[in-house]
Design a protein around this motif. Structure first.
Motif, PDB file in Angstrom:
ATOM      1  N   ARG A 176       0.822  -1.204   0.000  1.00  0.00           N
ATOM      2  CA  ARG A 176       0.000   0.000   0.000  1.00  0.00           C
ATOM      3  C   ARG A 176       0.862   1.264   0.000  1.00  0.00           C
ATOM      4  N   TYR A 177       2.114   1.145   0.381  1.00  0.00           N
ATOM      5  CA  TYR A 177       3.018   2.295   0.424  1.00  0.00           C
ATOM      6  C   TYR A 177       3.505   2.587  -0.993  1.00  0.00           C
ATOM      7  N   GLN A 178       3.194   3.752  -1.514  1.00  0.00           N
ATOM      8  CA  GLN A 178       3.498   4.099  -2.896  1.00  0.00           C
ATOM      9  C   GLN A 178       4.526   5.211  -3.041  1.00  0.00           C
ATOM     10  N   ASN A 179       5.039   5.741  -1.925  1.00  0.00           N
ATOM     11  CA  ASN A 179       5.970   6.864  -2.009  1.00  0.00           C
ATOM     12  C   ASN A 179       7.338   6.423  -2.510  1.00  0.00           C
ATOM     13  N   ALA A 180       8.165   7.408  -2.834  1.00  0.00           N
ATOM     14  CA  ALA A 180       9.430   7.138  -3.522  1.00  0.00           C
ATOM     15  C   ALA A 180      10.525   6.629  -2.602  1.00  0.00           C
ATOM     16  N   TYR A 292      12.681  17.275   4.692  1.00  0.00           N
ATOM     17  CA  TYR A 292      11.287  16.821   4.683  1.00  0.00           C
ATOM     18  C   TYR A 292      10.526  17.413   3.498  1.00  0.00           C
ATOM     19  N   ILE A 293      10.690  18.716   3.286  1.00  0.00           N
ATOM     20  CA  ILE A 293       9.968  19.378   2.193  1.00  0.00           C
ATOM     21  C   ILE A 293      10.400  18.810   0.844  1.00  0.00           C
ATOM     22  N   GLY A 294      11.706  18.570   0.693  1.00  0.00           N
ATOM     23  CA  GLY A 294      12.201  18.007  -0.560  1.00  0.00           C
ATOM     24  C   GLY A 294      11.620  16.634  -0.843  1.00  0.00           C
ATOM     25  N   ARG A 295      11.530  15.803   0.171  1.00  0.00           N
ATOM     26  CA  ARG A 295      10.957  14.476  -0.019  1.00  0.00           C
ATOM     27  C   ARG A 295       9.460  14.568  -0.330  1.00  0.00           C
ATOM     28  N   MET A 296       8.784  15.508   0.311  1.00  0.00           N
ATOM     29  CA  MET A 296       7.365  15.705   0.003  1.00  0.00           C
ATOM     30  C   MET A 296       7.194  16.146  -1.452  1.00  0.00           C
ATOM     31  N   TYR A 297       8.070  17.022  -1.916  1.00  0.00           N
ATOM     32  CA  TYR A 297       7.999  17.505  -3.297  1.00  0.00           C
ATOM     33  C   TYR A 297       8.215  16.367  -4.285  1.00  0.00           C
ATOM     34  N   ILE A 298       9.225  15.529  -4.006  1.00  0.00           N
ATOM     35  CA  ILE A 298       9.505  14.401  -4.898  1.00  0.00           C
ATOM     36  C   ILE A 298       8.331  13.433  -4.929  1.00  0.00           C
ATOM     37  N   MET A 300       5.165  14.143  -4.316  1.00  0.00           N
ATOM     38  CA  MET A 300       4.044  14.789  -5.008  1.00  0.00           C
ATOM     39  C   MET A 300       4.203  14.703  -6.519  1.00  0.00           C
ATOM     40  N   ASN A 301       5.456  14.615  -6.990  1.00  0.00           N
ATOM     41  CA  ASN A 301       5.706  14.491  -8.424  1.00  0.00           C
ATOM     42  C   ASN A 301       5.696  13.032  -8.883  1.00  0.00           C
ATOM     43  N   ASN A 302       5.215  12.156  -8.019  1.00  0.00           N
ATOM     44  CA  ASN A 302       5.050  10.735  -8.359  1.00  0.00           C
ATOM     45  C   ASN A 302       6.354  10.083  -8.819  1.00  0.00           C
TER      46      ASN A 302
END
Length: 338
Positions: A176-180, A292-298, A300-302
Motif C-alpha cells: 500500500r506504500y506508494q511513495n518514492a 522533509y519538504i524536498g521528499r514531500m515535493y519528490i 508529489m511528483n510521483n
C-alpha cells in the motif's frame, strides 16, 4: 487437493554484484525447501538492482534452469529496499521470506523462520549471535538499531535484520506504500508489533564484497527517520528552544556582569562564538526541514520507487507448482546420474 493444502512460500532476494554467489544461494534454497515440501511450496524472486557485473545474465540462466524462479531487472540502481518492494509486487505466496544474495543468510534457517510464523507471530526476524561483517558494517548496524529504537519505537529487545519471514497480510500492507522512499523495516513496524526473533548462525560471505558504502548507509538512515517519523522535527524544536534559552541566560549574565563591574569590557570573541553557535543550529534546523519538504515535493511528483526494465521467468511461473518442484528435482539429480 494436496497441492492446495500446502502453503506457498515466496522468497525474495535483492541482488547486487552477486554473479558469483547467487547460483549457490539458489541451489541451497531449493535443497533446503525440498526437505519441507510436504508442508510448503516455494518460488524464488531475484531482483537485480542494476548490477554493474553480469548478475542478471546469471539470473536469466537460473530462470531457464529452474522453473520456480522469477527474475526482475531494474533500470537503474534504486537501493536494497526499493529492490525488495519490486520483488514484493511479484509475490504470489502466503508467506514471504527475504534473504541476502551473499550466502551469509543460511537457507537451512528458513525452516526456523517458518516455524516462528506457525507459532503465531506475524513477522519473524533472524537474530545473529556473531555477525561475520567487517567493523564498518557492524558499526552501521549498531547505529541503525539505535535509530530504529528512537525514531520508530522499535522494542529494545527486538533484533531486526535483512533475513525475515512475514505473513501475507504484512506484504499487502507494505504494498500500500506508494511513495518514492520505501523503508521495509519501518513498514513492518507500522503494520504489526507481533514480531519475534529466531537465533540463526551468520555465515561467511561466499564471494565478493558488500555493496554498502558510507553514503548508502547514510542515505538509508535518512530515509528511515524522515519517511516514518516526525521525531527529528520535534528534536529540532527542542534544540532550538534550548539554544534560545541559553542565549537568554547568557544575555542576563552579560547584563548582571556589566552592572556589577562597569569596567568589564563586552567581549567580541564571546559574541561571535554565540552568533556562530546559534547560526549553525539554525542552518541545521532549516536543512532538516528542507529535507522533509524536498521528499514531500519528490513524492508529489510521483517519483517511482523503482523502474523495471525486464522480467524473466513469468511464463514458467504460471506452471503448476508440483511441476515446478519436479523440474527442480530433476535438474538437481541430473549431475548425479551423469
Amino acid at each position: 487437493m494436496e497441492d492446495c493444502m500446502r502453503k506457498l512460500v515466496s522468497i525474495v532476494i535483492p541482488c547486487y554484484r552477486s554473479a558469483e554467489m547467487i547460483g549457490g544461494v539458489v541451489a541451497d534454497i531449493n535443497r533446503e525447501m525440498e526437505k519441507l515440501q510436504e508442508k510448503y511450496r516455494w518460488e524464488i524472486i531475484l531482483v537485480n538492482d542494476c548490477s554493474p557485473d553480469n548478475t542478471f545474465d546469471v539470473i536469466r540462466e537460473l530462470c531457464r534452469e529452474y522453473t520456480n524462479i522469477c527474475g526482475v531487472n531494474l533500470a537503474r540502481n534504486f537501493g536494497q529496499h526499493a529492490a525488495l518492494m519490486a520483488g514484493f509486487h511479484q509475490v504470489k505466496g502466503d508467506i514471504l521470506v527475504c534473504m541476502d544474495d551473499d550466502g551469509q543468510t543460511p537457507a537451512f534457517a528458513i525452516k526456523d523462520l517458518l516455524q516462528g510464523l506457525e507459532e503465531g507471530s506475524d513477522v519473524v526476524y533472524a537474530k545473529y549471535e556473531h555477525k561475520h561483517h567487517n567493523a564498518f558494517r557492524n558499526f552501521g548496524s549498531r547505529v541503525n538499531d539505535l535509530m530504529l529504537k528512537f525514531m520508530l519505537g522499535k522494542p529494545a529487545d527486538l533484533y531486526v535484520s535483512s533475513f525475515f519471514a512475514a505473513r501475507r497480510f504484512i506484504v499487502d500492507e507494505m504494498l500500500r506504500y506508494q511513495n518514492a522512499y520505501p523503508y521495509v523495516i519501518g513498514l513492518v513496524l507500522r503494520a504489526t508489533r507481533n514480531i519475534k526473533n529466531v537465533t540463526v548462525e551468520h555465515q561467511d560471505r561466499k564471494a565478493g564484497e558488500s555493496g554498502y558504502t558510507l553514503s548508502k548507509l547514510l542515505g538509508l538512515w535518512f530515509n528511515g527517520f524522515t519517511a516514518f517519523s516526525e521525531k527529528p522535527l520535534r528534536v529540532a524544536t527542542m534544540i532550538g528552544t534550548g539554544c534560545a534559552f541559553l542565549g537568554f541566560l547568557y544575555g542576563l549574565y552579560t547584563i548582571i556582569k556589566k552592572l556589577v563591574n562597569p569596567m568589564v569590557p563586552i567581549g567580541f570573541s564571546s559574541l561571535m562564538s554565540a552568533l556562530m553557535f546559534i547560526g549553525g543550529m539554525l542552518m541545521l534546523m532549516v536543512g532538516l526541514v528542507g529535507e522533509y519538504i524536498g521528499r514531500m515535493y519528490i513524492c508529489m511528483n510521483n517519483a517511482p520507487q523503482y523502474v523495471v526494465r525486464e522480467i524473466v521467468g513469468e511464463e514458467e511461473g504460471e506452471m503448476d507448482t508440483d511441476q515446478k518442484e519436479e523440474t527442480v528435482q530433476k535438474k538437481q539429480e541430473k549431475p548425479q546420474e551423469q
